[in-house]
Design an enzyme around this catalytic site. Structure first.
Site, PDB file in Angstrom:
ATOM      1  N   ASP A  23      38.232  49.254 185.425  1.00 59.17           N
ATOM      2  CA  ASP A  23      38.544  47.907 184.948  1.00 59.17           C
ATOM      3  C   ASP A  23      39.023  47.988 183.493  1.00 59.17           C
ATOM      4  O   ASP A  23      38.771  47.083 182.695  1.00 59.17           O
ATOM      5  CB  ASP A  23      37.330  46.979 185.083  1.00 59.17           C
ATOM      6  CG  ASP A  23      37.716  45.496 184.990  1.00 59.17           C
ATOM      7  OD1 ASP A  23      38.919  45.193 184.964  1.00 59.17           O
ATOM      8  OD2 ASP A  23      36.795  44.652 184.928  1.00 59.17           O
ATOM      9  N   ALA A  52      35.254  41.657 178.054  1.00 55.01           N
ATOM     10  CA  ALA A  52      36.681  41.472 178.341  1.00 55.01           C
ATOM     11  C   ALA A  52      37.243  42.760 178.924  1.00 55.01           C
ATOM     12  O   ALA A  52      37.946  43.508 178.258  1.00 55.01           O
ATOM     13  CB  ALA A  52      37.420  41.073 177.073  1.00 55.01           C
TER      14      ALA A  52
HETATM   15 ZN   LIG Z   1      39.579  43.340 186.101  1.00 53.93          ZN
END
Ligand SMILES: [Zn+2]
Length: 368
Positions: free
Chosen positions: A264, A299
């Site tokens: 991610d 984030a």
């Molecule tokens: Zn993501």
């Protein structure tokens, strides 16, 4: 090309002083040859990592809709040992998403790693669980929009909230189009998840994050991930998005074939501390952790792929040959990529050379 003196580690298989014969980008033979082109000096050789969820790296983001950004991310991911990547979008306006997917389509044929398709994270998510996704652009599931994007360049994964109006229908239609639906940014109950599974829901996106937690009277989406043996889960093994104890619990409970390590990663990865942005939102990187300036929400991550593998090895104490399916083979099977994710004859020569600290020394994609 012949690689010699490799400590080969593939799912359920380990061999020291191994040689690998590669022809036309494919693994032809594994043996004991001592003479060849590349001597690895006994270093570990694993299947190249498959990152099915990554938005960017080192200042570049998929949502820049720029070939230069995509190339820079891909080159940076290669340095992490990633050989297959699903460029992952953020929740963005419809026209912007089209531009992003068109840019990936045009760039993909010359990419320095395998790009089987997109991971669309949003825009069909629950605004109350937006996390670091821009709430301004969140909308209800729209089959026409999904069709339009998928026609430009294949979507491999759609991350959506299953409790939204029309979600079940989109999940069912997506399955017919060969797109995996993954529950994400969701307030769904356990019951909603199991119902969505009946329509074809297969994955949970960044398990534990932006989803209903485990409660003893309502086990939520997290409970579904721990309980349901037909769900596969994305795991950010950075010790921040998931506490080390939760990683321990996941590896103790979830069948190994259902765990897929992801990064991610966002543009803040590979960057120094300071201010940056994500999907139009202000982000601050502090001690290597990226958070929204507005509310402190995580984030995305700055995780580099092999560090996740290192952490789960430390936590579980298991042999790499028992863990390595979570970095390649499970993802390849989920995506139907039958020639990726293992070091075996007939598979693509996607390989990563690691030193004892599990740092990447070299990455091969199709033998190059
Ligand atoms: Zn993501």
């Amino acid at each position: 090309m012949i690689i010699t003196n490799a400590h080969l580690i593939s799912p359920g298989f380990e061999k020291k002083e191994a040689s690998i014969l590669i022809k036309n980008g494919q693994i032809m033979e594994i043996g004991n040859l001592t003479e060849g082109d590349v001597d690895l000096g006994g270093k570990m050789l694993l299947p190249g990592f498959i990152d099915i969820h990554s938005h960017g790296a080192d200042g570049a983001d998929v949502c820049d809709a720029s070939a230069e950004s995509l190339e820079h991310i891909a080159q940076t991911k290669r340095k992490e040992g990633v050989t297959t990547w699903l460029p992952t979008t953020l929740t963005q306006p419809a026209q912007r998403l089209i531009e992003i997917v068109e840019t990936v389509r045009d760039w993909a044929p010359t990419a320095p790693l395998h790009i089987p398709g997109m991971h669309l994270e949003g825009p069909f998510i629950n605004v109350e669980q937006a996390g670091a996704q821009n709430p301004q652009f969140v909308r209800d599931p729209d089959l026409n929009e999904l069709h339009a994007l998928h026609r430009i360049f294949p979507a491999c994964i759609l991350s959506l909230a299953p409790e939204l109006p029309g979600a079940y229908n989109v999940i069912r239609e997506a399955m017919g189009m060969g797109i995996i639906s993954s529950a994400a940014h969701t307030k769904a109950s356990y019951e909603t998840v199991t119902r969505a599974m009946g329509y074809g829901l297969k994955h949970l996106t960044h398990f534990g994050n932006a989803m209903t937690g485990l409660h003893h009277r309502e086990i939520g989406v997290m409970g579904a991930g721990l309980l349901e043996d037909t769900l596969k889960i994305e795991v950010i093994a950075d010790g921040i998005h998931l506490a080390p104890e939760m990683l321990e619990l996941i590896f103790a409970r979830v069948p190994r074939e259902n765990i897929m390590l992801i990064t991610d990663s966002v543009s803040a990865s590979w960057q120094a501390d300071g201010a940056t942005s994500l999907g139009g939102l202000e982000v601050e990187i502090k001690d290597g952790v990226a958070r929204l300036q507005s509310n402190g929400a995580l984030a995305g991550s700055t995780l580099r792929y092999p560090r996740g593998l290192k952490l789960i090895q430390e936590i579980t104490g298991e042999a790499l040959s028992d863990l390595v399916a979570t970095t390649s083979w499970n993802q390849a099977r989920a995506l139907g990529l039958t020639n990726l994710g293992k070091i075996e004859p007939g598979f693509a020569a996607d390989l990563v050379v690691l030193n004892e600290e599990l740092e990447v020394e070299r990455t091969f994609v199709d033998g190059v």
